[in-house]
Structure formats: structure tokens, C-alpha cells
Design a protein around this motif. Sequence first.
Motif, PDB file in Angstrom:
ATOM      1  N   ILE A  42       4.985  -9.077   1.893  1.00 48.95           N
ATOM      2  CA  ILE A  42       5.836  -8.349   2.860  1.00 48.95           C
ATOM      3  C   ILE A  42       5.368  -8.907   4.214  1.00 48.95           C
ATOM      4  O   ILE A  42       4.149  -8.490   4.809  1.00 48.95           O
ATOM      5  N   ARG A 319       0.577   0.211   1.513  1.00 51.12           N
ATOM      6  CA  ARG A 319       1.366  -0.586   0.335  1.00 51.12           C
ATOM      7  C   ARG A 319       0.475  -0.254  -0.967  1.00 51.12           C
ATOM      8  O   ARG A 319       1.473  -0.197  -1.966  1.00 51.12           O
ATOM      9  N   LEU A 322       2.394   2.780  -2.155  1.00 55.93           N
ATOM     10  CA  LEU A 322       3.967   2.636  -2.728  1.00 55.93           C
ATOM     11  C   LEU A 322       3.813   1.895  -4.166  1.00 55.93           C
ATOM     12  O   LEU A 322       4.509   2.384  -5.139  1.00 55.93           O
ATOM     13  N   SER A 445       8.023  -2.434  -3.912  1.00 55.84           N
ATOM     14  CA  SER A 445       9.141  -1.532  -3.283  1.00 55.84           C
ATOM     15  C   SER A 445      10.303  -1.018  -3.905  1.00 55.84           C
ATOM     16  O   SER A 445      11.159  -1.060  -3.497  1.00 55.84           O
TER      17      SER A 445
END
Length: 471
Positions: A42, A319, A322, A445
Motif C-alpha cells: 500500500i 496494517r 487489519l 484491506s
Amino acid sequence: MTTIPAGAASRPSAVTSSLSPAILGGPKAVTLDQTEANRWPIITQQDEDAVLRVLRTGELSSGHLPAAMGGYPCPHTEVLALECEFAEYLGLPVMDVGDLLPVFAGKNFRVAPNVLAHNNGTAAIMAGLHALDIAPGDEVIVPSTTWWSSVLTILHVGAIPVFAETDLETLALDPDDVARKVTSKTKAVIVTHLFGIPAKLDQLVRVCKEHDLKLMEDASHAHGATYHNTKIGLIGDVAAFSLQVNKLVPSAEGGLLVAKDPEVILKASRLGHYERLVPLKAIDHPYAKFAATGFGYKYRMSPVSAALARTQLARLDERNKLRNDACIYLSKKLAALGFQTFMSGDKGLENTQRVYFEFLVRYDEARFKVPTKAVAKALQAEGCLVSAPRYPLLHQQPVFTEGEWLKLARLEHDDAAKARTYNPADLPITTAGNGTLIKLPSFPSATRELLDQYAHAFEKVMANLEAIPKA
Ligand SMILES: Cc1ncc(COP(=O)(O)O)c(C=O)c1O
């Protein structure tokens, strides 16, 4: 969402239209676009700014000492900054350069004596082997279930990989089999925390202490994972972290070697970091005499990669969370269907916090009697991005089974080494265990809707095991 009554998976129900699997002509369970859910790395404005900032300095290799000190190359400050930030992340010391090398007093930049950046993780492993004095003819116990870098590197210091079985609870080395494989020639153990799952480090450390072996952690999949509240990478004598772009701290190639003992880092720097030896002249360090040559490799990290790694490291915990949230959410549903999901807290994973570099689950072929491949195929038909594990078993690869390894290790004239063979039938537990793993996306994500669609796909397939094609 369809719910499956407890026990339905072991007593498959008849195919109903609402549950009809896609492989038999029913509607696909996964219909949402998966591109954004699985995008990695990302890259944000912050990453772009960091890379541009370094690019615009024009200093794209190492740094240089001031002209008054000869202008020789020295580590780039961007790379030193990454080392410091990673050290701080792990809880390792960071100090002012003037405290280490008084000649730099007042220069006002920090260094991390326990961390050494490399141009990739493979180089970090090589440098770690060098620093641990692994020598020709030494045996190093390794897993077969890992990326080749954790094993093939051993050949280039003339050492002999000895494969041990994989533990079925953690997917890393089985400490009991490691103990069985120790001989008078064993010098080290390399353990990979595969897919982000911490290995059984207490037991491995015990075996290593008992036999005076070095322990290297290949932590390339496990940035941010913890074992008994200690960050992965701090327990072995050395640890290597890859920063290759798929990894949890992605960069434009990179690696970090971590060592408990700063002396080990200095030793490692002789192999591929001649620029680190130049400043040692200032303190008459014995390695300074190698500054003109190093030991023949060039392993330093690009400052552009370091800049990207720094901004990515800053987002690591956020992250990881997530991925963890998504994979744990789905794991709970798959565990209820009879899958082994390798969640933190499971048997063998007590007091660990795993991370999800990759998300694999084990299908219980012995219980459900339908081949894993057939289940994976039915899941693919549902729209799930599932596959077999990516890594081939290393002990079955031609470089070992056809003997090329002997030449790479320059051991063709060593009778004991020549007598050794690698057989694809070795490691039956590892081989059987690997054959029932199913790899899913690690969902960097994902939305709940997508995860629910995956859960529905698994439920449909498991409820229709008898009906799906077995080939
Ligand atoms: C377990 C493991 N070890 C080592 C490496 C080597 O790292 P790199 O690709 O940065 O050389 C990788 C990744 O590619 C890996 O997955």
C-alpha cells in the motif's frame, strides 16, 4: 448468510439449490471484486514523499565522511535511520554516534549497534552465517518448509543442510526432531517463523543450549509477531528480516540482520559492508584493516529502499492489525467447519501473537475423506483465491536430490558429505502435513462482506463434500 448446523461438515447434507456449489453449476459465493482487498504494497503520499526526498539529494549510494577525514564512503544516514527505527521497534538500543566513535562527537546522528541493513534478506542470512562462524563441513539443521534463502545460503559457507520435520501445530521446525538430528558436527539451527506463526522457541532454545548450537531466526515473515511478549527476532543469536515487496515491511528490496551481540553485527559487516569498516579506523578497531576490501561481497542497502522501508515500518502495527482482524474473523468461521487455522492461542501457539504474512489453513483430509485438491478446486470455482502452499518442499528439490548441493558447498572431496543423500521420501510428516494446507489471501484491506462471502464459499463446499468432483 447460510449457517451450517454443527456436524454438517462430517455428515454432508444433500445438495440444495441455496447451497449448490459453483463447481456443480450453482452460483458463485464470492462475487465482490478482490483487487483492492488484496493490494500490496500500500503506497501512500508519505511513501512517495520519502522516496523523492532521497532521490532529490542525489546521494543514492552510501554516504561519505567529511573531506577532512578522507572523504571515504560511510553508511548513508537514511540507512542508519532505518536501522535505528527498526531497533526501537524491537526494543533494542540506539545511541548517538559520538558515544560509539568519539571522532563523530557532535555530528548528531544515531546508530543501532544491533542492526545491520542489507540489500535483501538473503544477503542478511549470508552475513549472519558468516558472523556465526559457520564453516565448511558444519551441519546446520533447517526446515524443508521455507523459502530457499533460509537453506541454500548455507551451501555457500561450505556447510551441510540437515532437514528436520515440521511441527504440525506451528508449521515451523519440530524441536523434538531437531534434537534427534543433532550430531557432533551440528553448529547451528535456522528456524523460519513460517507465514508469521512463531516457532516453538522455548524448546528450540533448550536444544541449542544443550548442544551448544547457534540459533538463527529467519523472521522474514514475522515482522511484529511476539513470542511470550518478546518480539520475534530477539530470541535467537541472530535474526534476518526480508523487506522484499511482499513482506509485512515492504520495500524496493532490502533486509535487516539483527544480533543480540553488537560484535556479531561488526563481524557480519566485514562480508559485504566495507563502508562500515572505514569509520572503524577512527578507533583503531581490528576490522579497520579490511576497510579497503571487505570480504568480497557488496550487501549495502539502497537509501531509496531505506526511505520506503521507514515509512512502511511506521505503518506496520496498524496494517498488521487489519490483516489480523480479517484473518481471525474468517479463521473462527473456518475452525467451526473443522479446519486447523493456526490462530494465536491455539494449541502450540499459547502466548504468541502471530501476524499474517500469509494465511494458510489445514483441511482435515483424514476426517472428511475427500482430497484436499478437490476441496481447493471447488473453492476456486466459488471465486476464492485459494491454492496449495507456494513453497515447494526443499528436501525434494533437484539441487539436493541430484547432488548439485555438494558442488555448491565445494564438498565434492569430502567423504562424509558425499555419503549423504537427500531423498524425497524423507520427512513423511512434513510432506503429509504440507499436502493438506490451503492458502488463502491474507486480506490486507478486506471488507466484512468479502470475508463473509469467503466463509459462505467454505460452508457450501464443506456441506457438499460428497457431491463435489474428486479428481
Ligand atoms: C522465509 C524467507 N527467508 C528469506 C527470504 C529472502 O529474502 P529476500 O527475498 O529479501 O532476499 C524470504 C523472501 O523472499 C523468505 O520468505
